[in-house]
Motif scaffolding. Sequence first.
Motif, short mmCIF file in Angstrom:
data_model
loop_
_atom_site.label_atom_id
_atom_site.label_comp_id
_atom_site.label_asym_id
_atom_site.label_seq_id
_atom_site.Cartn_x
_atom_site.Cartn_y
_atom_site.Cartn_z
N MET A 1 23.36 -6.73 116.51
CA MET A 1 22.58 -6.77 115.28
C MET A 1 22.88 -5.54 114.43
SD MET A 1 18.42 -6.89 114.74
CE MET A 1 18.24 -8.39 115.69
N ARG A 2 23.09 -5.74 113.14
CA ARG A 2 23.38 -4.62 112.26
C ARG A 2 22.20 -3.66 112.19
NH1 ARG A 2 25.45 -7.85 107.60
NH2 ARG A 2 23.57 -7.05 106.57
N ALA A 3 22.51 -2.39 111.95
CA ALA A 3 21.47 -1.37 111.92
C ALA A 3 20.48 -1.62 110.80
CB ALA A 3 22.12 0.02 111.76
N ASP A 4 20.93 -2.17 109.66
CA ASP A 4 20.00 -2.42 108.57
C ASP A 4 18.98 -3.47 108.95
OD1 ASP A 4 22.40 -4.08 108.48
OD2 ASP A 4 21.52 -4.99 106.70
N ARG A 5 19.38 -4.45 109.74
CA ARG A 5 18.43 -5.47 110.17
C ARG A 5 17.48 -4.92 111.22
NH1 ARG A 5 22.51 -10.72 110.65
NH2 ARG A 5 22.97 -10.84 108.39
N VAL A 6 17.98 -4.04 112.08
CA VAL A 6 17.11 -3.39 113.05
C VAL A 6 16.00 -2.63 112.32
CG1 VAL A 6 16.97 -1.55 114.78
CG2 VAL A 6 18.84 -3.21 114.87
N PHE A 7 16.38 -1.90 111.28
CA PHE A 7 15.37 -1.16 110.54
C PHE A 7 14.40 -2.10 109.84
CE2 PHE A 7 14.02 0.33 106.32
CZ PHE A 7 13.14 1.32 106.72
N SER A 306 20.27 -2.39 103.46
CA SER A 306 21.18 -3.53 103.61
C SER A 306 22.34 -3.44 102.62
CB SER A 306 20.42 -4.84 103.40
OG SER A 306 19.46 -5.02 104.41
N VAL A 307 22.02 -3.07 101.38
CA VAL A 307 23.08 -2.93 100.38
C VAL A 307 24.08 -1.87 100.80
CG1 VAL A 307 23.55 -2.21 98.00
CG2 VAL A 307 21.69 -3.80 98.48
N TRP A 308 23.57 -0.77 101.31
CA TRP A 308 24.46 0.30 101.78
C TRP A 308 25.35 -0.20 102.92
CZ3 TRP A 308 26.65 4.70 100.62
CH2 TRP A 308 27.23 5.46 101.64
N LEU A 310 26.34 -3.21 103.52
CA LEU A 310 27.30 -4.21 103.05
C LEU A 310 28.37 -3.61 102.16
CD1 LEU A 310 24.84 -7.14 102.24
CD2 LEU A 310 26.44 -6.99 104.17
N THR A 311 28.05 -2.55 101.42
CA THR A 311 29.01 -1.97 100.49
C THR A 311 29.78 -0.80 101.06
OG1 THR A 311 27.30 -0.52 99.56
CG2 THR A 311 27.64 -2.67 98.50
N SER A 312 29.37 -0.31 102.22
CA SER A 312 30.07 0.84 102.80
C SER A 312 31.40 0.44 103.40
CB SER A 312 29.21 1.50 103.87
OG SER A 312 28.98 0.61 104.95
N GLY A 313 31.61 -0.87 103.59
CA GLY A 313 32.87 -1.33 104.16
C GLY A 313 32.89 -1.35 105.67
N ARG A 314 31.92 -0.67 106.29
CA ARG A 314 31.85 -0.63 107.75
C ARG A 314 30.41 -0.81 108.18
NH1 ARG A 314 32.93 4.25 109.99
NH2 ARG A 314 32.38 5.33 108.08
N PRO A 315 29.83 -1.99 108.01
CA PRO A 315 28.44 -2.19 108.41
C PRO A 315 28.23 -1.87 109.88
CG PRO A 315 29.51 -4.29 108.01
CD PRO A 315 30.46 -3.24 107.55
N ALA A 316 27.34 -0.94 110.14
CA ALA A 316 27.12 -0.50 111.53
C ALA A 316 26.42 -1.57 112.33
CB ALA A 316 26.29 0.79 111.53
N ARG A 317 26.72 -1.63 113.60
CA ARG A 317 26.06 -2.55 114.50
C ARG A 317 25.42 -1.77 115.63
NH1 ARG A 317 27.10 -7.81 113.70
NH2 ARG A 317 28.70 -8.32 112.19
N GLY A 318 24.40 -2.36 116.23
CA GLY A 318 23.70 -1.69 117.32
C GLY A 318 22.48 -0.97 116.81
N ALA A 319 22.13 0.09 117.50
CA ALA A 319 20.91 0.80 117.15
C ALA A 319 21.07 1.56 115.84
CB ALA A 319 20.54 1.79 118.27
N VAL A 320 19.96 1.92 115.24
CA VAL A 320 19.98 2.68 114.01
C VAL A 320 20.63 4.02 114.26
CG1 VAL A 320 18.54 3.70 112.23
CG2 VAL A 320 17.90 1.53 113.27
N PRO A 321 21.52 4.49 113.36
CA PRO A 321 22.21 5.75 113.58
C PRO A 321 21.27 6.93 113.57
CG PRO A 321 22.57 4.95 111.35
CD PRO A 321 21.86 3.85 112.11
#
Length: 354
Positions: A1-7, A306-308, A310-321
Amino acid sequence: MRADRVFAYGAAAGLLGDLLLGDPRRGHPVAAFGRAAGAVERVLWRDHRGWGALHTAVCVGGAVGAAALSAAAVRRSPAASVALTAAATWAVVGGTSLGREARAVGDALAAGDIEAARARLPHLCGRDPQALDADGIARAVVESVAENTSDAVVGALVWGAVGGVPGLVGFRAVNTLDAMVGHKSPRYRRYGWASARLDDVAGWAGARLTAGLAVLTGGSPRAAVRAWREDAGKHPSPNAGPVEASFAGALGVRLGGTLSYGGRVEHRPVLNASGRAVDVADVERAVRLSRRVSWLALGACALARSVWALTSGRPARGAVPTLPRALGSARAGGTPIALRNACPQRWRKRDWTS
């Protein structure tokens, strides 16, 4: 799960938990942090800015480090990551307690029991209740609701969107330290300087988001914008100014004026001078505005995260950084209701104006 969705999922669950449960009477994590910070202070205290900065670094760094380790431990499990984010959000926000305390004072005023209102007011803010009449108490409540919407809810959500669980915890740690030592008493004038300054920086974005959402959701957007533009800079606090001014305009009331803290009288500029005087009914209106702003802030922060991603080019996955290095130069604002209720003797209203 992407970090933005976790948050997004975790913060929504945590804010809902705060709405349904509020703060526990005993064993609140913020109060536990306050006791730990007090123990560190007893070891480190010197009448010196450097020792105060060390105290801030130890307490905030320890809290952020523990949160980062917890987030790393569950990063492979999306469900556990969401649960941890929800728990952290519930622990650091205080919107329900803020509304509950404000309504308790408002109910006492509505019943004509000014002594009960005075007895309850210290749970909400640090003003001298004996120096206030009924109108003054109502005004103090509205101002506290406005400022603490940013300090107790929106600011935490902003830093949660930036840094996940470490961001949430770090914001509350800075906010709590500011409440404990960030005021100009003889003991803390120098020792609390670092905590106070850090609180101002970290609370900057949350205060502006709170003010903007008050403009959008208040009853008079044009008046809120005018009060924000004309009066916010007159306030001695860089973060309370925009929030209180926008709430004053949105509610159509006058805020500011003469205040009393511990026997010290302070004359502050009036915010939204064209508005009417605050009355008891405005307490409930302020609480409702605070609630609307809080939920809209959750949506805004989740969307921005979420916008960040998607636009960063490397959507993080796993826990929130983990919390960015920017926390080292950031400071939060605060009114930790749970800490104040648990340790009322430690609370002093800060007033950093220089």
